[in-house]
Design a protein around this motif. Structure first.
Motif, PDB file in Angstrom:
ATOM      1  N   LEU A 198     -48.940 -12.703  -7.695  1.00 31.69           N
ATOM      2  CA  LEU A 198     -48.539 -11.341  -8.439  1.00 31.69           C
ATOM      3  C   LEU A 198     -48.446 -11.639  -9.788  1.00 31.69           C
ATOM      4  N   ARG A 199     -48.867 -10.452 -10.499  1.00 29.65           N
ATOM      5  CA  ARG A 199     -49.280 -10.363 -11.961  1.00 29.65           C
ATOM      6  C   ARG A 199     -48.182  -8.914 -12.448  1.00 29.65           C
ATOM      7  N   THR A 200     -48.237  -8.856 -13.814  1.00 34.31           N
ATOM      8  CA  THR A 200     -47.596  -7.990 -14.462  1.00 34.31           C
ATOM      9  C   THR A 200     -48.284  -6.480 -14.314  1.00 34.31           C
ATOM     10  N   SER A 201     -47.635  -5.562 -13.958  1.00 30.91           N
ATOM     11  CA  SER A 201     -48.207  -4.256 -13.772  1.00 30.91           C
ATOM     12  C   SER A 201     -48.947  -3.660 -15.103  1.00 30.91           C
ATOM     13  N   LYS A 202     -50.239  -3.410 -14.979  1.00 31.64           N
ATOM     14  CA  LYS A 202     -50.829  -2.680 -16.170  1.00 31.64           C
ATOM     15  C   LYS A 202     -50.865  -0.996 -16.095  1.00 31.64           C
ATOM     16  N   VAL A 203     -50.031  -0.588 -15.036  1.00 35.23           N
ATOM     17  CA  VAL A 203     -50.088   1.141 -14.925  1.00 35.23           C
ATOM     18  C   VAL A 203     -49.525   2.023 -16.005  1.00 35.23           C
ATOM     19  N   ARG A 204     -48.483   1.358 -16.499  1.00 29.01           N
ATOM     20  CA  ARG A 204     -47.752   1.987 -17.599  1.00 29.01           C
ATOM     21  C   ARG A 204     -47.088   3.247 -17.133  1.00 29.01           C
ATOM     22  N   THR A 205     -46.028   2.790 -16.056  1.00 29.58           N
ATOM     23  CA  THR A 205     -45.511   3.940 -15.602  1.00 29.58           C
ATOM     24  C   THR A 205     -44.207   4.410 -16.089  1.00 29.58           C
ATOM     25  N   TYR A 206     -44.015   3.717 -17.062  1.00 32.81           N
ATOM     26  CA  TYR A 206     -42.504   4.193 -17.911  1.00 32.81           C
ATOM     27  C   TYR A 206     -43.052   4.710 -19.305  1.00 32.81           C
ATOM     28  N   ALA A 207     -42.271   5.873 -19.571  1.00 27.33           N
ATOM     29  CA  ALA A 207     -42.667   6.511 -21.012  1.00 27.33           C
ATOM     30  C   ALA A 207     -42.100   5.612 -22.267  1.00 27.33           C
ATOM     31  N   ASN A 208     -42.939   5.867 -23.217  1.00 26.83           N
ATOM     32  CA  ASN A 208     -42.850   5.252 -24.555  1.00 26.83           C
ATOM     33  C   ASN A 208     -41.055   5.578 -24.953  1.00 26.83           C
ATOM     34  N   PRO A 209     -40.568   4.678 -25.757  1.00 23.73           N
ATOM     35  CA  PRO A 209     -39.039   5.114 -26.132  1.00 23.73           C
ATOM     36  C   PRO A 209     -39.274   6.194 -27.096  1.00 23.73           C
ATOM     37  N   LEU A 210     -38.396   6.716 -27.220  1.00 26.72           N
ATOM     38  CA  LEU A 210     -38.304   7.849 -28.380  1.00 26.72           C
ATOM     39  C   LEU A 210     -37.798   7.259 -29.641  1.00 26.72           C
ATOM     40  N   PRO A 211     -38.400   7.910 -30.789  1.00 26.76           N
ATOM     41  CA  PRO A 211     -37.916   7.352 -32.040  1.00 26.76           C
ATOM     42  C   PRO A 211     -36.394   7.432 -32.218  1.00 26.76           C
TER      43      PRO A 211
END
Length: 58
Positions: A35-48
């Motif tokens: 198993l490896r770290t997911s590279k899908v980027r399913t989470y949104a970037n945090p708001l400022p």
């Protein structure tokens, strides 16, 4: 905790899980399963965030 495991078991009657040994076992399992770290980027970037009280705040 490794040195205290037996003493805690005798004193409390409760089995102790060594956190380091458990973490190493989890890491070994992840490697063994491939198993490896997911590279899908399913989470949104945090708001400022507004940094109040800091000299460099917005």
């Amino acid at each position: 905790m490794a040195a205290l495991e037996h003493a805690v078991l005798e004193w409390c009657g409760v089995h102790v899980t060594d956190g380091v040994a458990a973490a190493v076992t989890v890491a070994q399992s992840l490697v063994w399963l491939g198993l490896r770290t997911s590279k899908v980027r399913t989470y949104a970037n945090p708001l400022p965030k507004d940094l109040k009280g800091f000299p460099f705040g917005r």
